[in-house]
Design a protein around this motif. Structure first.
Motif, PDB file in Angstrom:
ATOM      1  N   GLN A   1       0.827  -1.208   0.000  1.00  0.00           N
ATOM      2  CA  GLN A   1       0.000   0.000   0.000  1.00  0.00           C
ATOM      3  C   GLN A   1       0.865   1.265   0.000  1.00  0.00           C
ATOM      4  OE1 GLN A   1      -2.731  -0.228   3.279  1.00  0.00           O
ATOM      5  NE2 GLN A   1      -3.692  -2.117   2.561  1.00  0.00           N
ATOM      6  N   LYS A   2       1.930   1.266   0.776  1.00  0.00           N
ATOM      7  CA  LYS A   2       2.826   2.432   0.786  1.00  0.00           C
ATOM      8  C   LYS A   2       3.473   2.640  -0.585  1.00  0.00           C
ATOM      9  CE  LYS A   2       4.041   2.367   5.702  1.00  0.00           C
ATOM     10  NZ  LYS A   2       5.150   2.195   6.703  1.00  0.00           N
ATOM     11  N   HIS A   3       3.895   1.547  -1.191  1.00  0.00           N
ATOM     12  CA  HIS A   3       4.507   1.639  -2.523  1.00  0.00           C
ATOM     13  C   HIS A   3       3.514   2.218  -3.532  1.00  0.00           C
ATOM     14  CE1 HIS A   3       6.880   0.438  -6.059  1.00  0.00           C
ATOM     15  NE2 HIS A   3       5.732  -0.005  -6.563  1.00  0.00           N
ATOM     16  N   PHE A   4       2.258   1.767  -3.480  1.00  0.00           N
ATOM     17  CA  PHE A   4       1.249   2.257  -4.427  1.00  0.00           C
ATOM     18  C   PHE A   4       0.967   3.744  -4.185  1.00  0.00           C
ATOM     19  CE2 PHE A   4      -3.169   3.159  -5.547  1.00  0.00           C
ATOM     20  CZ  PHE A   4      -3.204   2.746  -6.860  1.00  0.00           C
ATOM     21  N   SER A   5       0.807   4.143  -2.923  1.00  0.00           N
ATOM     22  CA  SER A   5       0.497   5.547  -2.624  1.00  0.00           C
ATOM     23  C   SER A   5       1.649   6.472  -3.025  1.00  0.00           C
ATOM     24  CB  SER A   5       0.209   5.695  -1.121  1.00  0.00           C
ATOM     25  OG  SER A   5      -0.887   4.890  -0.741  1.00  0.00           O
ATOM     26  N   ARG A   6       2.876   5.982  -2.921  1.00  0.00           N
ATOM     27  CA  ARG A   6       4.036   6.814  -3.230  1.00  0.00           C
ATOM     28  C   ARG A   6       4.290   6.933  -4.733  1.00  0.00           C
ATOM     29  NH1 ARG A   6       7.072   4.472  -0.021  1.00  0.00           N
ATOM     30  NH2 ARG A   6       8.127   3.050  -1.444  1.00  0.00           N
ATOM     31  N   LYS A   7       4.016   5.865  -5.480  1.00  0.00           N
ATOM     32  CA  LYS A   7       4.355   5.842  -6.902  1.00  0.00           C
ATOM     33  C   LYS A   7       3.202   6.256  -7.827  1.00  0.00           C
ATOM     34  CE  LYS A   7       8.572   4.177  -6.412  1.00  0.00           C
ATOM     35  NZ  LYS A   7       9.783   4.897  -6.871  1.00  0.00           N
ATOM     36  N   PHE A   8       1.934   6.081  -7.370  1.00  0.00           N
ATOM     37  CA  PHE A   8       0.797   6.344  -8.262  1.00  0.00           C
ATOM     38  C   PHE A   8       0.597   7.846  -8.454  1.00  0.00           C
ATOM     39  CE2 PHE A   8      -3.765   6.997  -9.051  1.00  0.00           C
ATOM     40  CZ  PHE A   8      -3.939   6.182 -10.158  1.00  0.00           C
ATOM     41  N   ASP A   9       0.264   8.247  -9.703  1.00  0.00           N
ATOM     42  CA  ASP A   9       0.018   9.643 -10.048  1.00  0.00           C
ATOM     43  C   ASP A   9      -1.378  10.031  -9.545  1.00  0.00           C
ATOM     44  OD1 ASP A   9      -0.072  12.165 -11.057  1.00  0.00           O
ATOM     45  OD2 ASP A   9      -0.022  11.573 -13.183  1.00  0.00           O
ATOM     46  N   ALA A  10      -1.424  10.779  -8.444  1.00  0.00           N
ATOM     47  CA  ALA A  10      -2.713  11.119  -7.833  1.00  0.00           C
ATOM     48  C   ALA A  10      -3.508  12.115  -8.651  1.00  0.00           C
ATOM     49  CB  ALA A  10      -2.484  11.663  -6.421  1.00  0.00           C
ATOM     50  N   GLU A  11      -2.856  12.873  -9.556  1.00  0.00           N
ATOM     51  CA  GLU A  11      -3.560  13.864 -10.364  1.00  0.00           C
ATOM     52  C   GLU A  11      -4.203  13.258 -11.606  1.00  0.00           C
ATOM     53  OE1 GLU A  11      -4.087  16.917  -9.521  1.00  0.00           O
ATOM     54  OE2 GLU A  11      -2.953  16.684  -7.648  1.00  0.00           O
ATOM     55  N   LEU A  12      -3.882  12.012 -11.901  1.00  0.00           N
ATOM     56  CA  LEU A  12      -4.400  11.389 -13.125  1.00  0.00           C
ATOM     57  C   LEU A  12      -5.929  11.297 -13.143  1.00  0.00           C
ATOM     58  CD1 LEU A  12      -3.810  10.027 -15.833  1.00  0.00           C
ATOM     59  CD2 LEU A  12      -3.552   7.850 -14.596  1.00  0.00           C
ATOM     60  N   PRO A  13      -6.624  10.881 -12.091  1.00  0.00           N
ATOM     61  CA  PRO A  13      -8.089  10.821 -12.137  1.00  0.00           C
ATOM     62  C   PRO A  13      -8.732  12.174 -12.421  1.00  0.00           C
ATOM     63  CG  PRO A  13      -7.270   9.581 -10.265  1.00  0.00           C
ATOM     64  CD  PRO A  13      -6.103  10.321 -10.823  1.00  0.00           C
TER      65      PRO A  13
ATOM     66  N   VAL B   1       2.980   0.875 -11.968  1.00  0.00           N
ATOM     67  CA  VAL B   1       3.456   1.087 -10.597  1.00  0.00           C
ATOM     68  C   VAL B   1       3.754  -0.234  -9.904  1.00  0.00           C
ATOM     69  CG1 VAL B   1       2.751   1.907  -8.316  1.00  0.00           C
ATOM     70  CG2 VAL B   1       2.334   3.322 -10.329  1.00  0.00           C
ATOM     71  N   MET B   2       2.867  -1.236 -10.055  1.00  0.00           N
ATOM     72  CA  MET B   2       3.043  -2.496  -9.350  1.00  0.00           C
ATOM     73  C   MET B   2       4.219  -3.293  -9.902  1.00  0.00           C
ATOM     74  SD  MET B   2       0.809  -1.902  -7.197  1.00  0.00           S
ATOM     75  CE  MET B   2       0.975  -3.339  -6.193  1.00  0.00           C
ATOM     76  N   LYS B   3       4.561  -3.098 -11.158  1.00  0.00           N
ATOM     77  CA  LYS B   3       5.727  -3.782 -11.707  1.00  0.00           C
ATOM     78  C   LYS B   3       7.034  -3.242 -11.113  1.00  0.00           C
ATOM     79  CE  LYS B   3       3.909  -5.373 -16.145  1.00  0.00           C
ATOM     80  NZ  LYS B   3       4.023  -5.278 -17.637  1.00  0.00           N
ATOM     81  N   GLN B   4       6.979  -2.104 -10.446  1.00  0.00           N
ATOM     82  CA  GLN B   4       8.167  -1.514  -9.827  1.00  0.00           C
ATOM     83  C   GLN B   4       8.403  -2.019  -8.400  1.00  0.00           C
ATOM     84  OE1 GLN B   4       7.692   2.740 -10.085  1.00  0.00           O
ATOM     85  NE2 GLN B   4       7.533   2.725 -12.328  1.00  0.00           N
ATOM     86  N   LEU B   5       7.569  -2.975  -7.938  1.00  0.00           N
ATOM     87  CA  LEU B   5       7.781  -3.539  -6.609  1.00  0.00           C
ATOM     88  C   LEU B   5       9.140  -4.241  -6.551  1.00  0.00           C
ATOM     89  CD1 LEU B   5       4.247  -5.042  -5.863  1.00  0.00           C
ATOM     90  CD2 LEU B   5       5.398  -3.290  -4.490  1.00  0.00           C
ATOM     91  N   PRO B   6       9.817  -4.213  -5.418  1.00  0.00           N
ATOM     92  CA  PRO B   6      11.141  -4.843  -5.329  1.00  0.00           C
ATOM     93  C   PRO B   6      11.041  -6.366  -5.337  1.00  0.00           C
ATOM     94  CG  PRO B   6      10.455  -4.062  -3.176  1.00  0.00           C
ATOM     95  CD  PRO B   6       9.411  -3.572  -4.143  1.00  0.00           C
ATOM     96  N   LYS B   7      12.159  -7.009  -5.602  1.00  0.00           N
ATOM     97  CA  LYS B   7      12.223  -8.470  -5.571  1.00  0.00           C
ATOM     98  C   LYS B   7      12.074  -8.946  -4.134  1.00  0.00           C
ATOM     99  CE  LYS B   7      14.935 -12.357  -7.283  1.00  0.00           C
ATOM    100  NZ  LYS B   7      16.147 -12.777  -8.044  1.00  0.00           N
TER     101      LYS B   7
ATOM    102  N   LEU C   1      -9.487   5.313  -4.748  1.00  0.00           N
ATOM    103  CA  LEU C   1      -9.006   6.610  -5.211  1.00  0.00           C
ATOM    104  C   LEU C   1     -10.061   7.663  -4.909  1.00  0.00           C
ATOM    105  CD1 LEU C   1      -7.610   5.546  -8.710  1.00  0.00           C
ATOM    106  CD2 LEU C   1      -6.349   5.742  -6.556  1.00  0.00           C
ATOM    107  N   VAL C   2      -9.641   8.798  -4.403  1.00  0.00           N
ATOM    108  CA  VAL C   2     -10.558   9.891  -4.088  1.00  0.00           C
ATOM    109  C   VAL C   2     -10.416  10.946  -5.187  1.00  0.00           C
ATOM    110  CG1 VAL C   2     -11.216  11.660  -2.430  1.00  0.00           C
ATOM    111  CG2 VAL C   2     -10.344   9.446  -1.626  1.00  0.00           C
ATOM    112  N   VAL C   3     -11.513  11.165  -5.935  1.00  0.00           N
ATOM    113  CA  VAL C   3     -11.523  12.160  -7.022  1.00  0.00           C
ATOM    114  C   VAL C   3     -12.278  13.372  -6.512  1.00  0.00           C
ATOM    115  CG1 VAL C   3     -12.159  12.621  -9.407  1.00  0.00           C
ATOM    116  CG2 VAL C   3     -11.510  10.293  -8.716  1.00  0.00           C
ATOM    117  N   GLU C   4     -11.610  14.538  -6.544  1.00  0.00           N
ATOM    118  CA  GLU C   4     -12.239  15.771  -6.058  1.00  0.00           C
ATOM    119  C   GLU C   4     -12.919  16.524  -7.179  1.00  0.00           C
ATOM    120  OE1 GLU C   4      -9.134  17.904  -4.176  1.00  0.00           O
ATOM    121  OE2 GLU C   4      -8.916  16.480  -2.516  1.00  0.00           O
TER     122      GLU C   4
END
Length: 239
Positions: free
Chosen positions: A154-166, A209-215, A236-239
């Motif tokens: 979850q931390k990896h997803f929140s840090r790497k995902f583009d929050a402005e995309l939605p 984003v998920m493909k960037q998870l570490p080994k 995802l929260v869309v404003e």
């Protein structure tokens, strides 16, 4: 005082006589009624009817018509049965017993062991795996490793995902659900990443984003490394 009426004209002097005369008349009428005879009315002789007379009915005589039977072919003549003399000798088949005699030696051929090959274990779900995959930096018991794994993903997803995309895609405001699934293979690599979200571009971003998870350290089932399936939902929260 002078009497105005003649004593002979006073009717009270004759009341007893009148009463006796009335009783006599009443007795006479009662006697006459008792002694009166009545007779049944008679009618003329209408004759007698014999109810036992049999009713005669003329029944027409009909002839019985026999049904016409179809012409059926005569039954086939039986074949002649020839009696053959049993002159041939019958060879009997002798079945040998398969029991072994304890007194006789039995020859044993060489026993060859067949290699059945390595047992193949299919992919196992993250919820029932014996030894869960270990995210780099996680330590502790099995349950602690599970919780740590989910938190780090979850931390990896929140840090790497583009929050402005939605917002850039013009999605309506509110909460949007994204479902993510992937597999940690026998070597600890992240493969078969899949995503389902409210827009195809969001799905592509999630997969990237998920493909960037570490080994990771692979999971084990019965002491052998196996592929482990993992799935997690995100909001995802869309404003």
């Amino acid at each position: 005082m002078e009497i105005k009426k003649n004593p002979k004209s006073n009717l009270e002097n004759f009341s007893k006589i009148f009463m006796q005369i009335g009783l006599v008349l009443a007795l006479f009428v009662a006697y006459a009624a008792i002694e009166q005879k009545t007779y049944d009315k008679t009618y003329g002789d209408l004759g007698t009817v014999n109810m036992n007379a049999e009713m005669e009915e003329d029944i027409p005589i009909t002839e019985r018509v026999e049904p016409v039977k179809p012409n059926t072919p005569p039954p086939p003549t039986p074949e002649k049965i020839e009696i053959v003399k049993d002159e041939k000798e019958v060879v009997e088949t002798v079945i040998e017993t398969t029991e072994t005699d304890e007194t006789k030696a039995v020859k044993v051929t060489e026993i060859v062991e067949i290699d059945e090959g390595e047992e193949v274990i299919e992919d196992v779900s993250f919820m029932i795996i014996e030894d869960v995959p270990v995210f780099p930096g996680c330590k502790g018991s099995k349950e602690e490793l599970k919780d740590c794994f989910s938190q780090m993903v979850q931390k990896h997803f929140s840090r790497k995902f583009d929050a402005e995309l939605p917002n850039e895609l013009g999605l309506s405001s509110g909460r949007k659900r994204v479902f993510i699934g992937f597999k940690i293979d026998k070597n600890g690599n992240i493969v078969n990443v899949q995503a389902r979200g409210p827009h195809p571009k969001i799905e592509d971003e999630v997969i990237k984003v998920m493909k960037q998870l570490p080994k990771m350290k692979p999971g084990r089932q019965r002491g052998k490394p196996v592929g482990v399936k993992y799935s997690i939902p995100f909001t995802l929260v869309v404003e």
